[in-house]
Design an enzyme around this catalytic site. Structure first.
Site, PDB file in Angstrom:
ATOM      1  N   VAL A 289       0.829  -1.207   0.000  1.00 37.94           N
ATOM      2  CA  VAL A 289       0.000   0.000   0.000  1.00 37.94           C
ATOM      3  C   VAL A 289       0.868   1.264   0.000  1.00 37.94           C
ATOM      4  O   VAL A 289       0.725   2.138  -0.845  1.00 37.94           O
ATOM      5  CB  VAL A 289      -0.975  -0.012   1.203  1.00 37.94           C
ATOM      6  CG1 VAL A 289      -1.683   1.319   1.343  1.00 37.94           C
ATOM      7  CG2 VAL A 289      -1.997  -1.125   1.019  1.00 37.94           C
TER       8      VAL A 289
ATOM      9  N   LEU B 278      -6.693  -0.760  -3.141  1.00 40.69           N
ATOM     10  CA  LEU B 278      -5.964  -1.421  -4.233  1.00 40.69           C
ATOM     11  C   LEU B 278      -5.797  -2.913  -3.952  1.00 40.69           C
ATOM     12  O   LEU B 278      -5.761  -3.352  -2.803  1.00 40.69           O
ATOM     13  CB  LEU B 278      -4.605  -0.755  -4.467  1.00 40.69           C
ATOM     14  CG  LEU B 278      -3.544  -0.724  -3.358  1.00 40.69           C
ATOM     15  CD1 LEU B 278      -2.805  -2.029  -3.220  1.00 40.69           C
ATOM     16  CD2 LEU B 278      -2.551   0.395  -3.654  1.00 40.69           C
TER      17      LEU B 278
ATOM     18  N   GLU C  47      -3.433  -6.374  -4.608  1.00 38.52           N
ATOM     19  CA  GLU C  47      -2.097  -6.816  -4.990  1.00 38.52           C
ATOM     20  C   GLU C  47      -2.167  -7.415  -6.384  1.00 38.52           C
ATOM     21  O   GLU C  47      -3.179  -7.988  -6.771  1.00 38.52           O
ATOM     22  CB  GLU C  47      -1.587  -7.878  -4.008  1.00 38.52           C
ATOM     23  CG  GLU C  47      -1.207  -7.297  -2.667  1.00 38.52           C
ATOM     24  CD  GLU C  47      -0.722  -8.352  -1.689  1.00 38.52           C
ATOM     25  OE1 GLU C  47      -0.232  -9.403  -2.118  1.00 38.52           O
ATOM     26  OE2 GLU C  47      -0.846  -8.104  -0.486  1.00 38.52           O
TER      27      GLU C  47
ATOM     28  N   LYS D 129     -13.743   0.514   5.020  1.00 34.46           N
ATOM     29  CA  LYS D 129     -12.675  -0.386   4.571  1.00 34.46           C
ATOM     30  C   LYS D 129     -12.956  -1.830   4.999  1.00 34.46           C
ATOM     31  O   LYS D 129     -12.854  -2.774   4.208  1.00 34.46           O
ATOM     32  CB  LYS D 129     -11.337   0.101   5.140  1.00 34.46           C
ATOM     33  CG  LYS D 129     -10.190  -0.838   4.947  1.00 34.46           C
ATOM     34  CD  LYS D 129      -9.820  -0.982   3.494  1.00 34.46           C
ATOM     35  CE  LYS D 129      -8.930  -2.179   3.290  1.00 34.46           C
ATOM     36  NZ  LYS D 129      -7.959  -2.037   2.269  1.00 34.46           N
TER      37      LYS D 129
ATOM     38  N   PHE E 148     -16.082 -11.513  -7.983  1.00 36.73           N
ATOM     39  CA  PHE E 148     -15.908 -12.222  -6.709  1.00 36.73           C
ATOM     40  C   PHE E 148     -16.919 -13.347  -6.505  1.00 36.73           C
ATOM     41  O   PHE E 148     -17.405 -13.582  -5.406  1.00 36.73           O
ATOM     42  CB  PHE E 148     -15.890 -11.236  -5.527  1.00 36.73           C
ATOM     43  CG  PHE E 148     -14.491 -10.699  -5.307  1.00 36.73           C
ATOM     44  CD1 PHE E 148     -13.925  -9.849  -6.244  1.00 36.73           C
ATOM     45  CD2 PHE E 148     -13.742 -11.086  -4.212  1.00 36.73           C
ATOM     46  CE1 PHE E 148     -12.623  -9.392  -6.090  1.00 36.73           C
ATOM     47  CE2 PHE E 148     -12.442 -10.627  -4.054  1.00 36.73           C
ATOM     48  CZ  PHE E 148     -11.893  -9.787  -4.988  1.00 36.73           C
TER      49      PHE E 148
ATOM     50  N   CYS F  66      -5.172  -9.443   3.502  1.00 39.01           N
ATOM     51  CA  CYS F  66      -6.250  -8.484   3.765  1.00 39.01           C
ATOM     52  C   CYS F  66      -7.589  -9.131   4.129  1.00 39.01           C
ATOM     53  O   CYS F  66      -8.115  -8.902   5.215  1.00 39.01           O
ATOM     54  CB  CYS F  66      -6.428  -7.584   2.559  1.00 39.01           C
ATOM     55  SG  CYS F  66      -4.894  -6.769   2.124  1.00 39.01           S
TER      56      CYS F  66
HETATM   57  C1  UGA Z   1      -8.186  -7.119  -1.202  1.00 43.05           C
HETATM   58  C2  UGA Z   1      -9.292  -6.225  -1.785  1.00 43.05           C
HETATM   59  O1  UGA Z   1      -9.790  -6.803  -2.983  1.00 43.05           O
HETATM   60  C3  UGA Z   1      -8.752  -4.818  -2.081  1.00 43.05           C
HETATM   61  O2  UGA Z   1      -9.807  -3.988  -2.528  1.00 43.05           O
HETATM   62  C4  UGA Z   1      -8.152  -4.242  -0.797  1.00 43.05           C
HETATM   63  O3  UGA Z   1      -7.599  -2.954  -1.005  1.00 43.05           O
HETATM   64  C5  UGA Z   1      -7.055  -5.169  -0.303  1.00 43.05           C
HETATM   65  O4  UGA Z   1      -7.615  -6.479  -0.051  1.00 43.05           O
HETATM   66  C6  UGA Z   1      -6.493  -4.598   0.974  1.00 43.05           C
HETATM   67  O5  UGA Z   1      -7.230  -4.523   1.956  1.00 43.05           O
HETATM   68  O6  UGA Z   1      -5.361  -4.087   0.973  1.00 43.05           O
HETATM   69  P1  UGA Z   1      -6.132  -8.529  -2.227  1.00 43.05           P
HETATM   70  O7  UGA Z   1      -5.920  -9.030  -0.844  1.00 43.05           O
HETATM   71  O8  UGA Z   1      -4.981  -8.021  -3.011  1.00 43.05           O
HETATM   72  O9  UGA Z   1      -7.195  -7.298  -2.209  1.00 43.05           O
HETATM   73  O10 UGA Z   1      -6.765  -9.723  -3.043  1.00 43.05           O
HETATM   74  P2  UGA Z   1      -8.159 -10.037  -3.771  1.00 43.05           P
HETATM   75  O11 UGA Z   1      -8.009  -9.804  -5.210  1.00 43.05           O
HETATM   76  O12 UGA Z   1      -9.269  -9.354  -3.065  1.00 43.05           O
HETATM   77  O13 UGA Z   1      -8.264 -11.598  -3.527  1.00 43.05           O
HETATM   78  C7  UGA Z   1      -8.338 -12.125  -2.209  1.00 43.05           C
HETATM   79  C8  UGA Z   1      -8.488 -13.626  -2.217  1.00 43.05           C
HETATM   80  O14 UGA Z   1      -9.774 -13.994  -2.655  1.00 43.05           O
HETATM   81  C9  UGA Z   1      -7.509 -14.386  -3.109  1.00 43.05           C
HETATM   82  O15 UGA Z   1      -7.006 -15.492  -2.405  1.00 43.05           O
HETATM   83  C10 UGA Z   1      -8.347 -14.825  -4.297  1.00 43.05           C
HETATM   84  O16 UGA Z   1      -7.868 -15.997  -4.901  1.00 43.05           O
HETATM   85  C11 UGA Z   1      -9.690 -15.044  -3.622  1.00 43.05           C
HETATM   86  N1  UGA Z   1     -10.848 -14.931  -4.545  1.00 43.05           N
HETATM   87  C12 UGA Z   1     -11.109 -13.762  -5.160  1.00 43.05           C
HETATM   88  C13 UGA Z   1     -11.681 -16.029  -4.716  1.00 43.05           C
HETATM   89  O17 UGA Z   1     -11.456 -17.112  -4.141  1.00 43.05           O
HETATM   90  N2  UGA Z   1     -12.763 -15.903  -5.541  1.00 43.05           N
HETATM   91  C14 UGA Z   1     -13.052 -14.757  -6.189  1.00 43.05           C
HETATM   92  O18 UGA Z   1     -14.068 -14.714  -6.911  1.00 43.05           O
HETATM   93  C15 UGA Z   1     -12.206 -13.654  -5.992  1.00 43.05           C
END
Ligand code: UGA
Length: 441
Positions: free
Chosen positions: A11, A151, A153, A202, A247, A258
């Site tokens: 971040v 954001l 990752e 958040k 999602f 996160c």
């Molecule tokens: C998440 C949020 O999406 C961001 O908006 C937020 O800023 C961030 O946390 C944070 O708090 O800093 P991130 O942790 O980078 O972002 O990852 P995501 O893309 O949200 O994915 C999280 C997990 O969910 C991953 O393990 C992914 O594989 C899983 N996922 C995602 C699923 O199992 N199914 C889905 O449909 C989407």
């Protein structure tokens, strides 16, 4: 504007670099001298597509890196973007945030805006205010803005330039305006609100996303029992604008630094307030049960796993990152090892990080085919693009038994079955109407 950003994690570093690119003068500060040396050399200490180029472009111009806070003396904004890892009871540990606040006190030599970027529980703004005053700060010399970051990752740079919204919480209009002007060139809705609402927004955002994922994962199990493909169901409900397509990918569940942490954080906030939060507990339970489900699916296809050689494809918590924090691959590996399976693993980017958290008995290979060699099953844990380009004929030849457990529903069941694999996914089957060509007729 002159800005000091404290903390160079995903971040802090991304936000600082993007603010420099937007024309501000940014100093990114971190206690870790090795990190700062790496950054001064124009290198990013973690894998984040696009960030390296942007740092190189701004380094020595609008962007500098330092281990000390001296730049804060000249800054109009001090942004706190340090980690808030979960403590043992699930509540976020605010140590780094409060330390950063206290260390800023000597630099509050004129009016400054303290921006809290880190994810912090409701009420933290007040604690930070107390810490600053207790540390000797003059209350007229600062205001606090709660400005959470959204954001992701792996796509952090794009997200920073193209946010869905910017949330600015403050009881000071002056501070809120200063924070707002920081992002002026970015076009998106800007929401001005209270510090407390910003802090809660958040958590609510991340926990809602986690809820969507656990919902679809629970549904996947029910779909499976009725021979329905959950991917089709997700597609069908996603067209409803009130639900949306995002999602709703069933699979191994959510990991990373996160979603799991913020879910525990909100649960602990609920507990402290004497609220039950039944839904949130269920979201956590559904997610926690998925590694066991994947192992059970493997056992269903192989029988006893003792001495069976199994390949794991993908280790990071999601594609496009080398982050292993709360990666679902970790509990799956732990459970498989408990059952005495012999494991090989491959990840295109996260291998170095993985080696620090995965037992040495898991042999890491340098290609995906090598990992599959002589294996009786392959479990896909992270849907890296490279895996979708696999030559199935070659893969089948490499394996002792062509058994494929798709923990991310990344493959077409029909294609795998045509290629001679015994397949199982997470609520998917090869019997979807689309794949069977039924609707194409
Ligand atoms: C998440 C949020 O999406 C961001 O908006 C937020 O800023 C961030 O946390 C944070 O708090 O800093 P991130 O942790 O980078 O972002 O990852 P995501 O893309 O949200 O994915 C999280 C997990 O969910 C991953 O393990 C992914 O594989 C899983 N996922 C995602 C699923 O199992 N199914 C889905 O449909 C989407």
């Amino acid at each position: 504007m002159k800005i000091t950003v404290i903390g160079t994690g995903y971040v802090g570093l991304t936000t600082g670099t993007v603010l420099a690119e937007l024309g501000h003068r940014v100093a990114c500060v971190d206690k870790d001298p090795r990190k700062i040396l790496t950054l001064r050399d124009g290198r990013v200490p973690f894998y984040e597509p696009g960030l390296n180029d942007l740092i190189k472009k701004n380094l020595g111009k609008n962007l500098e890196f330092s281990t000390d806070l001296d730049s804060a003396g000249e800054s109009e904004i001090i942004m706190i973007a340090v980690g808030t890892p979960p403590a043992e009871n699930g509540s976020p540990d605010l140590d780094f945030v409060l330390k950063a606040a206290l260390e800023s006190v000597p630099f509050l030599n004129g009016y400054k805006v303290i921006v809290i970027k880190s994810t912090v529980p409701v009420g933290t703004r007040r604690i930070v205010e107390h810490v600053l005053i207790a540390g000797g700060a003059d209350r007229s010399k600062f205001d606090i803005v709660s400005n959470p970051e959204f954001l992701r990752e792996g796509i952090a740079v794009w997200d920073s330039f193209n946010p869905d919204r910017i949330v600015i919480g403050s009881d000071s209009q002056k501070a809120a305006e200063i924070c707002r002007s920081l992002y002026r060139p970015i076009e998106c809705p800007v929401m001005l609100t209270t510090n407390e609402a910003a802090e809660m927004i958040k958590y609510a955002a991340n926990v809602f996303l986690a809820t969507k994922i656990s919902f679809i994962n629970e549904l996947a199990g029910i779909c499976e029992a009725y021979g329905v493909d959950v991917k089709e169901v997700a597609r069908g409900i996603g067209y409803d604008k009130r639900i949306g397509h995002h999602f709703l990918r069933a699979g191994a569940g959510f990991g990373g630094s996160c979603l799991p942490k913020d879910l525990s954080g909100l649960l602990s906030m609920a507990r402290k307030a004497g609220k039950k939060a039944l839904l949130l507990q269920a979201v956590q339970e559904v997610n926690a049960g998925l590694p066991e489900l994947i192992v059970k699916k493997t056992e269903d296809l192989l029988g006893s796993l003792s001495n069976k050689k199994i390949a794991i494809w993908g280790l990071s918590f999601k594609p496009e990152t080398d982050d292993m924090r709360f990666a679902p691959s970790l509990p799956v590996i732990r459970l498989l090892l408990q059952k005495k399976a012999v494991l090989t693993a491959y990840d295109p980017i996260a291998m170095d990080n993985a080696k620090t958290v995965i037992p040495d008995s898991v042999s890491m290979t340098s290609t995906m085919y090598e990992a599959a060699k002589g294996c009786e099953a392959l479990i896909l844990m992270t849907e890296w693009d490279i895996f979708s380009k696999v030559n199935l004929k070659r893969l089948k030849k490499e394996m002792k038994k062509p058994v494929f457990i798709d923990g991310r529903n990344a493959f077409s069941p029909l294609e795998l079955e045509k290629a001679g694999f015994l397949f199982t996914g997470m609520g998917t089957s090869s019997m979807t109407t689309m794949e069977a060509g039924f609707l194409r007729r």
